[in-house]
Write a protein that holds these residues in place. Structure first.
Motif, PDB file in Angstrom:
ATOM      1  N   ILE A   6       0.842  -1.201   0.000  1.00 53.73           N
ATOM      2  CA  ILE A   6       0.000   0.000   0.000  1.00 53.73           C
ATOM      3  C   ILE A   6       0.874   1.247   0.000  1.00 53.73           C
ATOM      4  O   ILE A   6       0.658   2.187  -0.767  1.00 53.73           O
ATOM      5  N   ARG A   7       1.891   1.264   0.859  1.00 52.37           N
ATOM      6  CA  ARG A   7       2.802   2.409   0.904  1.00 52.37           C
ATOM      7  C   ARG A   7       3.454   2.633  -0.456  1.00 52.37           C
ATOM      8  O   ARG A   7       3.523   3.755  -0.949  1.00 52.37           O
ATOM      9  N   LYS A   8       3.926   1.560  -1.076  1.00 49.22           N
ATOM     10  CA  LYS A   8       4.575   1.683  -2.384  1.00 49.22           C
ATOM     11  C   LYS A   8       3.614   2.217  -3.439  1.00 49.22           C
ATOM     12  O   LYS A   8       4.004   2.992  -4.310  1.00 49.22           O
ATOM     13  N   ALA A   9       2.339   1.818  -3.374  1.00 53.95           N
ATOM     14  CA  ALA A   9       1.348   2.310  -4.334  1.00 53.95           C
ATOM     15  C   ALA A   9       1.172   3.823  -4.193  1.00 53.95           C
ATOM     16  O   ALA A   9       1.128   4.547  -5.196  1.00 53.95           O
ATOM     17  N   LEU A  38      10.740  24.426   1.542  1.00 52.68           N
ATOM     18  CA  LEU A  38       9.604  23.544   1.766  1.00 52.68           C
ATOM     19  C   LEU A  38       9.941  22.113   1.365  1.00 52.68           C
ATOM     20  O   LEU A  38      10.639  21.886   0.377  1.00 52.68           O
ATOM     21  N   TYR A  39       9.436  21.155   2.140  1.00 54.85           N
ATOM     22  CA  TYR A  39       9.562  19.747   1.788  1.00 54.85           C
ATOM     23  C   TYR A  39       8.363  18.990   2.339  1.00 54.85           C
ATOM     24  O   TYR A  39       7.564  19.538   3.107  1.00 54.85           O
ATOM     25  N   LEU A  40       8.227  17.746   1.921  1.00 50.09           N
ATOM     26  CA  LEU A  40       7.131  16.888   2.351  1.00 50.09           C
ATOM     27  C   LEU A  40       7.679  15.749   3.196  1.00 50.09           C
ATOM     28  O   LEU A  40       8.823  15.332   3.019  1.00 50.09           O
ATOM     29  N   SER A  41       6.852  15.238   4.090  1.00 47.72           N
ATOM     30  CA  SER A  41       7.152  13.966   4.747  1.00 47.72           C
ATOM     31  C   SER A  41       5.911  13.102   4.568  1.00 47.72           C
ATOM     32  O   SER A  41       4.787  13.597   4.653  1.00 47.72           O
ATOM     33  N   ALA A  42       6.126  11.820   4.272  1.00 50.70           N
ATOM     34  CA  ALA A  42       5.008  10.937   3.944  1.00 50.70           C
ATOM     35  C   ALA A  42       5.111   9.649   4.742  1.00 50.70           C
ATOM     36  O   ALA A  42       6.200   9.100   4.901  1.00 50.70           O
ATOM     37  N   PHE A  43       3.962   9.182   5.234  1.00 51.49           N
ATOM     38  CA  PHE A  43       3.967   7.931   5.986  1.00 51.49           C
ATOM     39  C   PHE A  43       2.587   7.299   5.992  1.00 51.49           C
ATOM     40  O   PHE A  43       1.579   7.957   5.754  1.00 51.49           O
ATOM     41  N   LEU A  44       2.581   6.013   6.248  1.00 51.16           N
ATOM     42  CA  LEU A  44       1.360   5.214   6.258  1.00 51.16           C
ATOM     43  C   LEU A  44       0.894   4.998   7.690  1.00 51.16           C
ATOM     44  O   LEU A  44       1.690   4.678   8.570  1.00 51.16           O
ATOM     45  N   LEU A  45      -0.405   5.171   7.909  1.00 54.21           N
ATOM     46  CA  LEU A  45      -1.018   4.939   9.215  1.00 54.21           C
ATOM     47  C   LEU A  45      -2.114   3.887   9.041  1.00 54.21           C
ATOM     48  O   LEU A  45      -3.288   4.219   8.865  1.00 54.21           O
ATOM     49  N   PRO A  46      -1.748   2.608   9.030  1.00 52.85           N
ATOM     50  CA  PRO A  46      -2.769   1.580   8.821  1.00 52.85           C
ATOM     51  C   PRO A  46      -3.720   1.483  10.009  1.00 52.85           C
ATOM     52  O   PRO A  46      -3.312   1.641  11.155  1.00 52.85           O
ATOM     53  N   ILE A  87      -2.006  18.113  -4.368  1.00 47.42           N
ATOM     54  CA  ILE A  87      -2.008  16.760  -3.797  1.00 47.42           C
ATOM     55  C   ILE A  87      -3.410  16.178  -3.850  1.00 47.42           C
ATOM     56  O   ILE A  87      -3.596  15.000  -4.177  1.00 47.42           O
ATOM     57  N   LYS A  88      -4.424  16.986  -3.563  1.00 49.86           N
ATOM     58  CA  LYS A  88      -5.809  16.514  -3.661  1.00 49.86           C
ATOM     59  C   LYS A  88      -6.109  15.998  -5.068  1.00 49.86           C
ATOM     60  O   LYS A  88      -6.807  15.002  -5.231  1.00 49.86           O
ATOM     61  N   ALA A  89      -5.582  16.670  -6.069  1.00 44.47           N
ATOM     62  CA  ALA A  89      -5.810  16.244  -7.456  1.00 44.47           C
ATOM     63  C   ALA A  89      -5.121  14.918  -7.770  1.00 44.47           C
ATOM     64  O   ALA A  89      -5.560  14.187  -8.667  1.00 44.47           O
ATOM     65  N   LEU A  90      -4.064  14.585  -7.046  1.00 41.35           N
ATOM     66  CA  LEU A  90      -3.359  13.315  -7.274  1.00 41.35           C
ATOM     67  C   LEU A  90      -4.171  12.116  -6.817  1.00 41.35           C
ATOM     68  O   LEU A  90      -4.028  11.013  -7.348  1.00 41.35           O
ATOM     69  N   TYR A  91      -4.993  12.305  -5.785  1.00 42.08           N
ATOM     70  CA  TYR A  91      -5.716  11.207  -5.143  1.00 42.08           C
ATOM     71  C   TYR A  91      -7.209  11.534  -5.052  1.00 42.08           C
ATOM     72  O   TYR A  91      -7.748  11.725  -3.963  1.00 42.08           O
ATOM     73  N   PRO A  92      -7.921  11.598  -6.184  1.00 40.22           N
ATOM     74  CA  PRO A  92      -9.349  11.940  -6.126  1.00 40.22           C
ATOM     75  C   PRO A  92     -10.178  10.839  -5.457  1.00 40.22           C
ATOM     76  O   PRO A  92      -9.835   9.657  -5.519  1.00 40.22           O
ATOM     77  N   VAL A  93     -11.269  11.245  -4.826  1.00 35.88           N
ATOM     78  CA  VAL A  93     -12.168  10.300  -4.167  1.00 35.88           C
ATOM     79  C   VAL A  93     -12.656   9.267  -5.184  1.00 35.88           C
ATOM     80  O   VAL A  93     -13.010   9.590  -6.313  1.00 35.88           O
ATOM     81  N   GLY A  94     -12.627   8.005  -4.767  1.00 36.28           N
ATOM     82  CA  GLY A  94     -13.088   6.918  -5.623  1.00 36.28           C
ATOM     83  C   GLY A  94     -12.010   6.332  -6.511  1.00 36.28           C
ATOM     84  O   GLY A  94     -12.197   5.260  -7.083  1.00 36.28           O
ATOM     85  N   SER A  95     -10.891   7.026  -6.647  1.00 34.76           N
ATOM     86  CA  SER A  95      -9.825   6.494  -7.503  1.00 34.76           C
ATOM     87  C   SER A  95      -9.164   5.302  -6.824  1.00 34.76           C
ATOM     88  O   SER A  95      -9.216   5.142  -5.609  1.00 34.76           O
ATOM     89  N   ARG A  96      -8.576   4.453  -7.630  1.00 33.42           N
ATOM     90  CA  ARG A  96      -7.872   3.269  -7.129  1.00 33.42           C
ATOM     91  C   ARG A  96      -6.408   3.391  -7.480  1.00 33.42           C
ATOM     92  O   ARG A  96      -6.055   3.834  -8.567  1.00 33.42           O
ATOM     93  N   ILE A  97      -5.568   2.982  -6.532  1.00 32.39           N
ATOM     94  CA  ILE A  97      -4.129   2.922  -6.788  1.00 32.39           C
ATOM     95  C   ILE A  97      -3.656   1.534  -6.394  1.00 32.39           C
ATOM     96  O   ILE A  97      -4.228   0.896  -5.517  1.00 32.39           O
ATOM     97  N   GLY A  98      -2.628   1.073  -7.053  1.00 31.21           N
ATOM     98  CA  GLY A  98      -2.089  -0.238  -6.733  1.00 31.21           C
ATOM     99  C   GLY A  98      -1.386  -0.841  -7.928  1.00 31.21           C
ATOM    100  O   GLY A  98      -0.952  -0.141  -8.830  1.00 31.21           O
ATOM    101  N   ASP A  99      -1.322  -2.179  -7.914  1.00 30.38           N
ATOM    102  CA  ASP A  99      -0.651  -2.905  -8.978  1.00 30.38           C
ATOM    103  C   ASP A  99      -1.246  -4.303  -9.069  1.00 30.38           C
ATOM    104  O   ASP A  99      -2.354  -4.538  -8.582  1.00 30.38           O
TER     105      ASP A  99
END
Length: 133
Positions: A6-9, A38-46, A87-99
């Motif tokens: 999930i993180r990789k996706a 400016l920079y970003l930090s990203a992490f997964l919170l399962p 960033i909101k445009a990268l991950y629209p509601v209902g979209s699917r990410i993965g492999d």
């Protein structure tokens, strides 16, 4: 999907965006020297995995992928809020990410925190909620 998958996706979407916008990202558990800009930090919170029915049907995997926008203080908020919208445009509601291993769906509109001061940074949290069902 595993938390690693999930993180990789999510990272496969964020990496080219960050590179195209010349923004560095502090990836989870990797060495990083914060730049002065400016920079970003990203992490997964399962979240805790659950079953979608009382009869233990499909396993529901959910959580939050969080991207923190860390801006220098005393430069205003316009750049940060512009980045939030991108960033909101990268991950629209209902979209699917993965492999081929599976996908997760963005389940709700992205939420953002109010800006907060952390040391020498103005930080806005961008929370992306996901689920495999």
């Amino acid at each position: 999907m595993t938390p690693f998958e999930i993180r990789k996706a999510f990272e496969r979407v964020l990496k080219p965006f960050a590179a195209a916008n010349n923004v560095q990202v502090a990836w989870e558990n990797l060495t990083f020297s914060p730049p002065s800009e400016l920079y970003l930090s990203a992490f997964l919170l399962p979240a805790q995995d659950t079953h979608d029915t009382i009869c233990y049907g499909n396993l529901r995997i959910a959580g939050v992928y969080q991207i923190d926008i860390r801006s220098p203080i005393n430069v205003g908020t316009a750049t940060v809020h512009n980045l939030v919208e991108q960033i909101k445009a990268l991950y629209p509601v209902g979209s699917r990410i993965g492999d081929a291993n599976g996908t997760v769906r963005i389940t709700t509109p992205i939420s953002t925190s109010r800006g907060a001061l952390e040391k020498e940074r103005y930080v806005v949290n961008v929370s992306i909620f996901y689920s495999n069902i």
